[in-house]
Design an enzyme around this catalytic site. Structure first.
Site, PDB file in Angstrom:
ATOM      1  N   LEU A 198     -17.118 116.265 -58.368  1.00  0.00           N
ATOM      2  CA  LEU A 198     -17.530 115.196 -57.456  1.00  0.00           C
ATOM      3  C   LEU A 198     -17.721 115.687 -56.022  1.00  0.00           C
ATOM      4  O   LEU A 198     -16.947 116.512 -55.540  1.00  0.00           O
ATOM      5  CB  LEU A 198     -16.479 114.071 -57.479  1.00  0.00           C
ATOM      6  N   HIS A 199     -18.748 115.193 -55.378  1.00  0.00           N
ATOM      7  CA  HIS A 199     -19.008 115.503 -53.965  1.00  0.00           C
ATOM      8  C   HIS A 199     -19.235 114.191 -53.221  1.00  0.00           C
ATOM      9  O   HIS A 199     -19.158 113.092 -53.813  1.00  0.00           O
ATOM     10  CB  HIS A 199     -20.176 116.471 -53.829  1.00  0.00           C
TER      11      HIS A 199
ATOM     12  N   GLY B  46     -21.778 112.682 -52.303  1.00  0.00           N
ATOM     13  CA  GLY B  46     -22.804 111.818 -52.904  1.00  0.00           C
ATOM     14  C   GLY B  46     -22.179 110.894 -53.933  1.00  0.00           C
ATOM     15  O   GLY B  46     -22.405 109.677 -53.930  1.00  0.00           O
ATOM     16  N   HIS B  47     -21.358 111.495 -54.833  1.00  0.00           N
ATOM     17  CA  HIS B  47     -20.668 110.662 -55.830  1.00  0.00           C
ATOM     18  C   HIS B  47     -19.745 109.659 -55.146  1.00  0.00           C
ATOM     19  O   HIS B  47     -19.656 108.500 -55.558  1.00  0.00           O
ATOM     20  CB  HIS B  47     -19.797 111.530 -56.754  1.00  0.00           C
TER      21      HIS B  47
ATOM     22  N   GLN C 230     -28.428 116.736 -72.429  1.00  0.00           N
ATOM     23  CA  GLN C 230     -29.461 116.720 -71.394  1.00  0.00           C
ATOM     24  C   GLN C 230     -29.749 118.104 -70.825  1.00  0.00           C
ATOM     25  O   GLN C 230     -30.519 118.230 -69.873  1.00  0.00           O
ATOM     26  CB  GLN C 230     -29.112 115.726 -70.287  1.00  0.00           C
TER      27      GLN C 230
ATOM     28  N   ASP D  23     -31.565 111.894 -57.803  1.00  0.00           N
ATOM     29  CA  ASP D  23     -32.184 112.007 -59.124  1.00  0.00           C
ATOM     30  C   ASP D  23     -33.118 110.811 -59.289  1.00  0.00           C
ATOM     31  O   ASP D  23     -32.871 109.913 -60.110  1.00  0.00           O
ATOM     32  CB  ASP D  23     -31.100 112.021 -60.200  1.00  0.00           C
TER      33      ASP D  23
ATOM     34  N   VAL E  23     -27.232 111.519 -50.142  1.00  0.00           N
ATOM     35  CA  VAL E  23     -26.265 111.963 -49.125  1.00  0.00           C
ATOM     36  C   VAL E  23     -26.524 113.450 -48.880  1.00  0.00           C
ATOM     37  O   VAL E  23     -26.682 114.226 -49.829  1.00  0.00           O
ATOM     38  CB  VAL E  23     -24.814 111.728 -49.595  1.00  0.00           C
TER      39      VAL E  23
ATOM     40  N   MET F 103     -26.788 116.771 -51.241  1.00  0.00           N
ATOM     41  CA  MET F 103     -25.569 117.134 -51.977  1.00  0.00           C
ATOM     42  C   MET F 103     -25.881 117.226 -53.466  1.00  0.00           C
ATOM     43  O   MET F 103     -26.577 116.370 -54.020  1.00  0.00           O
ATOM     44  CB  MET F 103     -24.503 116.080 -51.763  1.00  0.00           C
ATOM     45  N   SER F 104     -25.344 118.267 -54.088  1.00  0.00           N
ATOM     46  CA  SER F 104     -25.538 118.469 -55.520  1.00  0.00           C
ATOM     47  C   SER F 104     -24.433 119.392 -56.008  1.00  0.00           C
ATOM     48  O   SER F 104     -24.047 120.335 -55.292  1.00  0.00           O
ATOM     49  CB  SER F 104     -26.895 119.141 -55.774  1.00  0.00           C
TER      50      SER F 104
END
Ligand code: PAF
Length: 275
Positions: free
Chosen positions: A24-25, A27-28, A52, A141, A167, A175-176
Protein backbone atom coordinates in the site's frame (compact mmCIF):
# COMPACT_ATOMS: atom_id res chain seq x y z
CA UNK A 1 -15.72 -13.18 4.58
CA UNK A 2 -18.94 -13.76 2.67
CA UNK A 3 -20.72 -14.97 5.82
CA UNK A 4 -19.51 -11.87 7.68
CA UNK A 5 -20.74 -9.68 4.81
CA UNK A 6 -24.19 -11.32 4.78
CA UNK A 7 -24.46 -10.91 8.57
CA UNK A 8 -23.53 -7.22 8.27
CA UNK A 9 -26.12 -6.78 5.54
CA UNK A 10 -28.80 -8.48 7.67
CA UNK A 11 -27.94 -6.03 10.47
CA UNK A 12 -28.61 -3.15 8.03
CA UNK A 13 -24.97 -2.09 7.66
CA UNK A 14 -23.52 -0.66 4.46
CA UNK A 15 -20.15 -1.91 3.23
CA UNK A 16 -17.46 -0.09 1.25
CA UNK A 17 -14.57 -1.92 -0.33
CA UNK A 18 -11.11 -0.97 -1.57
CA UNK A 19 -9.70 -3.80 -3.71
CA UNK A 20 -5.88 -3.72 -3.80
CA UNK A 21 -2.90 -5.90 -4.59
CA UNK A 22 -1.20 -4.72 -1.38
CA UNK A 23 2.15 -2.96 -0.97
CA UNK A 24 0.00 0.00 0.00
CA UNK A 25 1.08 3.56 -0.79
CA UNK A 26 -0.49 7.00 -0.40
CA UNK A 27 -2.65 6.39 -3.48
CA UNK A 28 -4.28 3.40 -1.77
CA UNK A 29 -4.59 5.36 1.46
CA UNK A 30 -6.48 8.11 -0.35
CA UNK A 31 -8.98 5.46 -1.54
CA UNK A 32 -9.22 4.02 1.97
CA UNK A 33 -9.89 7.48 3.46
CA UNK A 34 -12.57 8.23 0.87
CA UNK A 35 -14.18 4.83 1.45
CA UNK A 36 -14.01 5.16 5.25
CA UNK A 37 -16.48 8.03 5.30
CA UNK A 38 -18.93 6.45 2.90
CA UNK A 39 -20.22 3.33 4.66
CA UNK A 40 -20.58 1.68 8.05
CA UNK A 41 -17.99 -1.01 7.43
CA UNK A 42 -14.79 -0.67 5.40
CA UNK A 43 -13.20 -3.73 3.83
CA UNK A 44 -9.78 -3.64 2.14
CA UNK A 45 -8.89 -6.64 0.01
CA UNK A 46 -5.26 -7.55 -0.56
CA UNK A 47 -4.69 -10.10 -3.27
CA UNK A 48 -1.99 -10.25 -5.94
CA UNK A 49 -4.17 -11.70 -8.64
CA UNK A 50 -2.28 -14.20 -10.82
CA UNK A 51 -5.03 -14.11 -13.48
CA UNK A 52 -4.21 -10.54 -14.50
CA UNK A 53 -0.49 -11.11 -15.12
CA UNK A 54 0.83 -12.39 -18.44
CA UNK A 55 3.27 -15.35 -18.44
CA UNK A 56 6.30 -13.05 -18.89
CA UNK A 57 5.06 -10.42 -16.42
CA UNK A 58 6.00 -9.73 -12.81
CA UNK A 59 3.54 -11.87 -10.78
CA UNK A 60 6.33 -13.58 -8.84
CA UNK A 61 8.36 -10.45 -8.16
CA UNK A 62 5.41 -8.08 -7.58
CA UNK A 63 6.30 -6.27 -4.32
CA UNK A 64 4.62 -7.66 -1.22
CA UNK A 65 4.75 -6.54 2.42
CA UNK A 66 1.71 -7.96 4.23
CA UNK A 67 2.80 -6.88 7.71
CA UNK A 68 3.27 -3.27 6.73
CA UNK A 69 -0.05 -3.36 4.82
CA UNK A 70 -1.85 -4.63 7.93
CA UNK A 71 -0.22 -1.96 10.07
CA UNK A 72 -1.34 0.76 7.66
CA UNK A 73 -4.87 -0.66 7.52
CA UNK A 74 -5.01 -0.67 11.30
CA UNK A 75 -3.83 2.96 11.40
CA UNK A 76 -6.52 3.88 8.89
CA UNK A 77 -9.17 2.11 10.99
CA UNK A 78 -10.04 -0.39 8.31
CA UNK A 79 -12.62 -2.76 9.78
CA UNK A 80 -11.78 -5.90 7.82
CA UNK A 81 -8.78 -6.89 5.70
CA UNK A 82 -9.59 -9.76 3.36
CA UNK A 83 -6.34 -11.31 2.12
CA UNK A 84 -7.01 -14.67 0.50
CA UNK A 85 -4.42 -17.02 -1.01
CA UNK A 86 -4.38 -17.73 -4.74
CA UNK A 87 -5.65 -21.27 -4.06
CA UNK A 88 -8.71 -19.84 -2.21
CA UNK A 89 -9.70 -17.69 -5.17
CA UNK A 90 -8.67 -20.11 -7.92
CA UNK A 91 -8.90 -23.64 -6.50
CA UNK A 92 -7.85 -26.58 -8.67
CA UNK A 93 -10.19 -26.94 -11.62
CA UNK A 94 -11.27 -23.29 -11.61
CA UNK A 95 -12.69 -22.52 -15.08
CA UNK A 96 -15.00 -19.47 -15.10
CA UNK A 97 -13.94 -16.02 -16.31
CA UNK A 98 -15.56 -12.63 -16.89
CA UNK A 99 -14.61 -10.70 -20.00
CA UNK A 100 -15.54 -7.16 -20.98
CA UNK A 101 -15.06 -7.16 -24.72
CA UNK A 102 -15.16 -3.52 -25.84
CA UNK A 103 -13.16 -1.12 -23.66
CA UNK A 104 -10.65 -3.87 -22.86
CA UNK A 105 -9.41 -4.10 -26.44
CA UNK A 106 -7.38 -0.90 -26.42
CA UNK A 107 -4.46 0.67 -24.60
CA UNK A 108 -3.18 -1.71 -21.91
CA UNK A 109 -5.52 -4.43 -23.21
CA UNK A 110 -3.79 -4.42 -26.61
CA UNK A 111 -0.37 -5.18 -25.17
CA UNK A 112 -1.39 -7.21 -22.13
CA UNK A 113 -3.69 -9.92 -23.51
CA UNK A 114 -5.93 -11.41 -20.81
CA UNK A 115 -5.11 -8.66 -18.32
CA UNK A 116 -8.60 -7.15 -18.07
CA UNK A 117 -10.21 -10.58 -18.14
CA UNK A 118 -8.18 -11.36 -15.03
CA UNK A 119 -9.14 -8.03 -13.44
CA UNK A 120 -12.85 -8.38 -14.29
CA UNK A 121 -12.91 -11.95 -12.97
CA UNK A 122 -11.25 -11.21 -9.66
CA UNK A 123 -13.21 -8.00 -9.06
CA UNK A 124 -16.49 -9.86 -9.67
CA UNK A 125 -15.43 -12.58 -7.26
CA UNK A 126 -14.34 -10.03 -4.66
CA UNK A 127 -17.67 -8.21 -5.02
CA UNK A 128 -19.55 -11.48 -4.54
CA UNK A 129 -17.50 -12.31 -1.46
CA UNK A 130 -17.42 -8.84 0.17
CA UNK A 131 -20.93 -7.69 -0.93
CA UNK A 132 -19.93 -4.00 -1.04
CA UNK A 133 -22.41 -1.18 -1.64
CA UNK A 134 -19.52 0.97 -2.89
CA UNK A 135 -16.08 0.16 -4.27
CA UNK A 136 -13.15 2.52 -4.76
CA UNK A 137 -10.57 2.53 -7.55
CA UNK A 138 -7.82 4.95 -8.58
CA UNK A 139 -7.81 7.06 -11.72
CA UNK A 140 -4.20 6.06 -12.36
CA UNK A 141 -5.57 2.79 -13.74
CA UNK A 142 -8.04 4.74 -15.85
CA UNK A 143 -8.89 1.99 -18.31
CA UNK A 144 -9.33 -0.50 -15.46
CA UNK A 145 -11.84 1.83 -13.82
CA UNK A 146 -13.82 2.16 -17.07
CA UNK A 147 -13.80 -1.59 -17.68
CA UNK A 148 -15.07 -2.19 -14.14
CA UNK A 149 -17.78 0.50 -14.48
CA UNK A 150 -18.92 -1.08 -17.76
CA UNK A 151 -18.90 -4.58 -16.29
CA UNK A 152 -20.94 -3.43 -13.28
CA UNK A 153 -23.48 -1.84 -15.61
CA UNK A 154 -23.63 -4.73 -18.08
CA UNK A 155 -23.98 -7.37 -15.35
CA UNK A 156 -26.32 -5.31 -13.12
CA UNK A 157 -23.96 -5.68 -10.19
CA UNK A 158 -25.39 -3.78 -7.19
CA UNK A 159 -22.19 -1.83 -6.46
CA UNK A 160 -21.50 1.89 -6.90
CA UNK A 161 -18.04 2.53 -8.36
CA UNK A 162 -16.11 5.56 -7.16
CA UNK A 163 -12.94 6.67 -8.93
CA UNK A 164 -10.48 8.84 -6.96
CA UNK A 165 -7.84 11.22 -8.38
CA UNK A 166 -4.23 10.18 -9.06
CA UNK A 167 -1.93 10.74 -6.09
CA UNK A 168 1.58 11.89 -7.03
CA UNK A 169 4.97 12.12 -5.36
CA UNK A 170 6.13 15.72 -4.74
CA UNK A 171 7.97 15.73 -8.07
CA UNK A 172 4.93 14.52 -10.03
CA UNK A 173 5.56 10.77 -10.41
CA UNK A 174 2.23 8.94 -10.06
CA UNK A 175 2.26 6.63 -7.03
CA UNK A 176 2.52 2.97 -7.96
CA UNK A 177 3.75 -0.16 -6.22
CA UNK A 178 5.90 -0.77 -9.29
CA UNK A 179 7.91 2.43 -8.64
CA UNK A 180 9.82 0.23 -6.22
CA UNK A 181 11.52 -1.49 -9.18
CA UNK A 182 13.20 1.76 -10.30
CA UNK A 183 16.87 2.37 -9.46
CA UNK A 184 17.80 6.01 -8.63
CA UNK A 185 18.65 6.85 -12.24
CA UNK A 186 15.43 5.29 -13.56
CA UNK A 187 13.44 7.02 -10.82
CA UNK A 188 14.62 10.35 -12.25
CA UNK A 189 13.87 9.25 -15.81
CA UNK A 190 10.40 8.09 -14.77
CA UNK A 191 9.43 11.74 -14.36
CA UNK A 192 9.17 11.92 -18.16
CA UNK A 193 5.63 10.47 -18.01
CA UNK A 194 4.40 13.37 -15.89
CA UNK A 195 6.47 15.82 -17.91
CA UNK A 196 4.89 14.55 -21.14
CA UNK A 197 1.38 14.89 -19.67
CA UNK A 198 2.18 18.37 -18.37
CA UNK A 199 3.44 19.33 -21.83
CA UNK A 200 0.19 17.99 -23.32
CA UNK A 201 -1.85 20.02 -20.86
CA UNK A 202 0.17 23.16 -21.64
CA UNK A 203 -0.46 22.65 -25.35
CA UNK A 204 -4.20 22.24 -24.83
CA UNK A 205 -4.33 25.36 -22.63
CA UNK A 206 -2.48 27.29 -25.34
CA UNK A 207 -5.10 26.22 -27.91
CA UNK A 208 -3.39 23.22 -29.57
CA UNK A 209 -6.10 20.54 -29.89
CA UNK A 210 -4.59 18.29 -32.55
CA UNK A 211 -4.07 14.81 -31.11
CA UNK A 212 -1.27 14.11 -33.62
CA UNK A 213 0.62 17.24 -32.63
CA UNK A 214 0.18 16.59 -28.91
CA UNK A 215 1.31 12.99 -29.29
CA UNK A 216 4.38 14.09 -31.26
CA UNK A 217 5.40 16.53 -28.52
CA UNK A 218 4.86 13.91 -25.82
CA UNK A 219 7.02 11.44 -27.77
CA UNK A 220 9.77 14.05 -27.90
CA UNK A 221 9.64 14.52 -24.10
CA UNK A 222 9.81 10.76 -23.47
CA UNK A 223 12.53 10.31 -26.11
CA UNK A 224 14.90 12.47 -24.07
CA UNK A 225 15.37 9.68 -21.53
CA UNK A 226 17.88 7.02 -22.54
CA UNK A 227 16.19 4.12 -20.75
CA UNK A 228 12.65 4.94 -21.91
CA UNK A 229 10.63 2.97 -24.44
CA UNK A 230 7.09 4.03 -25.31
CA UNK A 231 4.51 1.25 -25.12
CA UNK A 232 1.69 3.61 -26.13
CA UNK A 233 0.62 7.22 -26.06
CA UNK A 234 -3.11 7.41 -26.77
CA UNK A 235 -5.61 10.22 -27.06
CA UNK A 236 -9.09 8.83 -26.62
CA UNK A 237 -12.63 9.61 -25.61
CA UNK A 238 -12.67 9.36 -21.81
CA UNK A 239 -15.87 7.31 -21.81
CA UNK A 240 -15.83 5.08 -24.89
CA UNK A 241 -12.00 4.97 -25.22
CA UNK A 242 -12.46 5.47 -28.98
CA UNK A 243 -9.57 7.30 -30.72
CA UNK A 244 -9.91 11.10 -30.97
CA UNK A 245 -8.21 13.36 -33.54
CA UNK A 246 -9.02 16.47 -31.54
CA UNK A 247 -8.70 16.99 -27.81
CA UNK A 248 -11.71 18.45 -25.99
CA UNK A 249 -13.73 18.22 -22.78
CA UNK A 250 -13.52 14.69 -21.35
CA UNK A 251 -10.65 13.53 -23.59
CA UNK A 252 -8.25 11.02 -22.06
CA UNK A 253 -4.52 11.34 -22.70
CA UNK A 254 -2.93 8.10 -21.52
CA UNK A 255 0.50 6.62 -21.80
CA UNK A 256 2.48 3.52 -20.89
CA UNK A 257 6.25 3.73 -20.95
CA UNK A 258 8.98 1.27 -20.06
CA UNK A 259 11.75 2.78 -17.97
CA UNK A 260 14.38 0.08 -18.17
CA UNK A 261 12.38 -3.09 -17.48
CA UNK A 262 9.62 -1.34 -15.51
CA UNK A 263 6.39 -0.49 -17.28
CA UNK A 264 4.70 2.62 -15.89
CA UNK A 265 1.35 4.16 -16.78
CA UNK A 266 -0.12 7.59 -16.22
CA UNK A 267 -2.93 9.70 -17.65
CA UNK A 268 -4.72 12.99 -17.73
CA UNK A 269 -8.34 13.81 -18.49
CA UNK A 270 -9.06 17.20 -20.03
CA UNK A 271 -11.78 18.94 -18.03
CA UNK A 272 -14.11 16.75 -16.03
CA UNK A 273 -13.71 12.97 -15.83
CA UNK A 274 -16.82 11.55 -17.57
CA UNK A 275 -19.34 9.81 -15.29
O1 PAF B 1 -5.72 -2.09 -9.29
C1 PAF B 1 -5.40 -3.14 -8.70
O2 PAF B 1 -4.64 -3.13 -7.71
C2 PAF B 1 -5.93 -4.47 -9.22
O3 PAF B 1 -5.96 -4.48 -10.60
C3 PAF B 1 -7.27 -4.87 -8.61
C4 PAF B 1 -8.38 -3.89 -8.99
C5 PAF B 1 -7.15 -4.95 -7.10
C6 PAF B 1 -7.69 -6.25 -9.13
O4 PAF B 1 -6.74 -7.22 -8.82
Amino acid sequence: MQERAFALKRAGKTISCVPTMGFLHQGHLSLIRAARASADVLVVTIFVNPAQFGPSEDYRTYPRDPERDLRLCRQEQVDIVFAPEACDIYPDGYSTYIEETDLSRWLCGANRPGHFRGVATVVTKLFNIVQPDLAYFGQKDYQQSRVIMKMVKDLNLPVRIEVCPIVREDDGLAMSSRNKYLNPEERQEALCLYRALSRAEELVISGEYSAAKIREEMEAVIGQEVHSRIDYIEIRDGKTLEPRDQVGEGTLIALAVFIGKTRLIDNLVIGKVPG
